[in-house]
Scaffold this motif. Structure first.
Motif, short mmCIF file in Angstrom:
data_model
loop_
_atom_site.label_atom_id
_atom_site.label_comp_id
_atom_site.label_asym_id
_atom_site.label_seq_id
_atom_site.Cartn_x
_atom_site.Cartn_y
_atom_site.Cartn_z
N ARG A 193 0.83 -1.21 0.00
CA ARG A 193 0.00 0.00 0.00
C ARG A 193 0.87 1.26 0.00
O ARG A 193 0.49 2.27 -0.55
CB ARG A 193 -1.01 -0.03 1.13
CG ARG A 193 -0.47 0.22 2.48
CD ARG A 193 -1.55 0.18 3.55
NE ARG A 193 -1.08 -0.75 4.57
CZ ARG A 193 -1.67 -1.85 4.92
NH1 ARG A 193 -2.81 -2.17 4.43
NH2 ARG A 193 -1.16 -2.63 5.82
N GLU A 194 2.05 1.20 0.63
CA GLU A 194 2.97 2.34 0.61
C GLU A 194 3.54 2.54 -0.80
O GLU A 194 3.69 3.66 -1.26
CB GLU A 194 4.11 2.12 1.61
CG GLU A 194 3.66 2.08 3.05
CD GLU A 194 4.72 1.56 4.02
OE1 GLU A 194 4.59 1.86 5.21
OE2 GLU A 194 5.66 0.86 3.59
N ILE A 195 3.82 1.44 -1.46
CA ILE A 195 4.32 1.50 -2.84
C ILE A 195 3.25 2.09 -3.74
O ILE A 195 3.53 2.96 -4.56
CB ILE A 195 4.75 0.10 -3.32
CG1 ILE A 195 5.93 -0.41 -2.50
CG2 ILE A 195 5.07 0.11 -4.81
CD1 ILE A 195 6.23 -1.88 -2.68
N ILE A 222 -0.47 4.43 -7.89
CA ILE A 222 -1.10 3.31 -8.60
C ILE A 222 -2.00 2.56 -7.63
O ILE A 222 -1.97 2.80 -6.43
CB ILE A 222 -0.04 2.36 -9.21
CG1 ILE A 222 0.88 1.80 -8.12
CG2 ILE A 222 0.77 3.08 -10.29
CD1 ILE A 222 1.90 0.79 -8.60
N SER A 223 -2.78 1.63 -8.16
CA SER A 223 -3.66 0.83 -7.30
C SER A 223 -2.85 -0.22 -6.55
O SER A 223 -1.75 -0.60 -6.97
CB SER A 223 -4.74 0.15 -8.15
OG SER A 223 -4.15 -0.85 -8.97
N LEU A 224 -3.42 -0.70 -5.46
CA LEU A 224 -2.77 -1.75 -4.67
C LEU A 224 -2.56 -3.03 -5.48
O LEU A 224 -1.46 -3.59 -5.45
CB LEU A 224 -3.60 -2.01 -3.41
CG LEU A 224 -3.00 -2.94 -2.39
CD1 LEU A 224 -1.69 -2.39 -1.84
CD2 LEU A 224 -3.98 -3.15 -1.25
N PRO A 225 -3.56 -3.50 -6.24
CA PRO A 225 -3.33 -4.71 -7.04
C PRO A 225 -2.21 -4.52 -8.08
O PRO A 225 -1.44 -5.45 -8.34
CB PRO A 225 -4.67 -4.96 -7.73
CG PRO A 225 -5.68 -4.30 -6.85
CD PRO A 225 -4.98 -3.11 -6.27
N LEU A 226 -2.11 -3.32 -8.64
CA LEU A 226 -1.03 -3.08 -9.62
C LEU A 226 0.32 -3.10 -8.92
O LEU A 226 1.29 -3.66 -9.46
CB LEU A 226 -1.25 -1.76 -10.35
CG LEU A 226 -0.18 -1.41 -11.39
CD1 LEU A 226 -0.03 -2.52 -12.44
CD2 LEU A 226 -0.50 -0.09 -12.07
#
Length: 170
Positions: free
Chosen positions: A139-141, A147-151
């Motif tokens: 989530r930090e990335i 970008i979205s969490l899944p991405l």
């Protein structure tokens, strides 16, 4: 006037039940806290401020899936790495000096990994480095890269797979 509860109201109302549910799956209250927090973030992102039909069951489904995914990941990791492996590796490292062959082998692997990282698209490389070398959570990335969490998860996984392929690992 009959106001419908907001998604936040639904989450707050069911938070304790979500914690108990996730805790029963992951076996730890602190890990359950992480699961529930992640479930809220995903639920909030999916709803985009609008009230979803059957919000409560959707929220519980997200928490369940996250908890089960976490359990599967921990099981895979424990099959690959055990505490005994770390202990043995640490003892072996302190008890002996690496042979020139070992130094050469790891130097070559290091060069292969650095080349593999250089081949990656910039965003993928950054996500991977933040996660693996910087210890950043997905989530930090996602927040840092916009970008979205899944991405973010996919970028890290793609980078890891690319490095494994470059090293000739299965």
């Amino acid at each position: 006037m009959n106001e419908q509860p907001s998604n936040l109201d639904i989450f707050v109302t069911h938070r304790r039940a979500l914690l108990n549910y996730a805790s029963s799956i992951v076996g730890s209250r602190s890990r359950a806290e992480d699961v529930v927090q992640e479930a809220w973030l995903r639920f909030h992102e999916a709803s985009k401020g609008r009230l979803l039909e059957d919000s409560t069951s959707y929220l519980f489904r997200i928490a369940r899936n996250l908890a089960l995914d976490g359990q599967r990941r921990m099981k895979r990791e424990s099959q690959i790495i055990t505490d005994d492996d770390f202990e043995a590796a640490a003892n072996a490292w302190t008890d002996s000096v690496a042979s020139p062959e070992t130094v050469a082998l790891y130097k070559d692997e290091y060069a292969l990994v650095m080349d593999a990282l250089a081949q990656l698209p910039e965003r993928t490389r950054i996500a991977f480095e933040m996660h693996r070398f910087g210890g950043a959570k997905l989530r930090e990335i996602a927040a840092a890269l916009g970008i979205s969490l899944p991405l973010a998860c996919r970028l890290v996984a793609d980078a890891l797979q690319h490095c494994k392929e470059q090293l000739g690992w299965p």
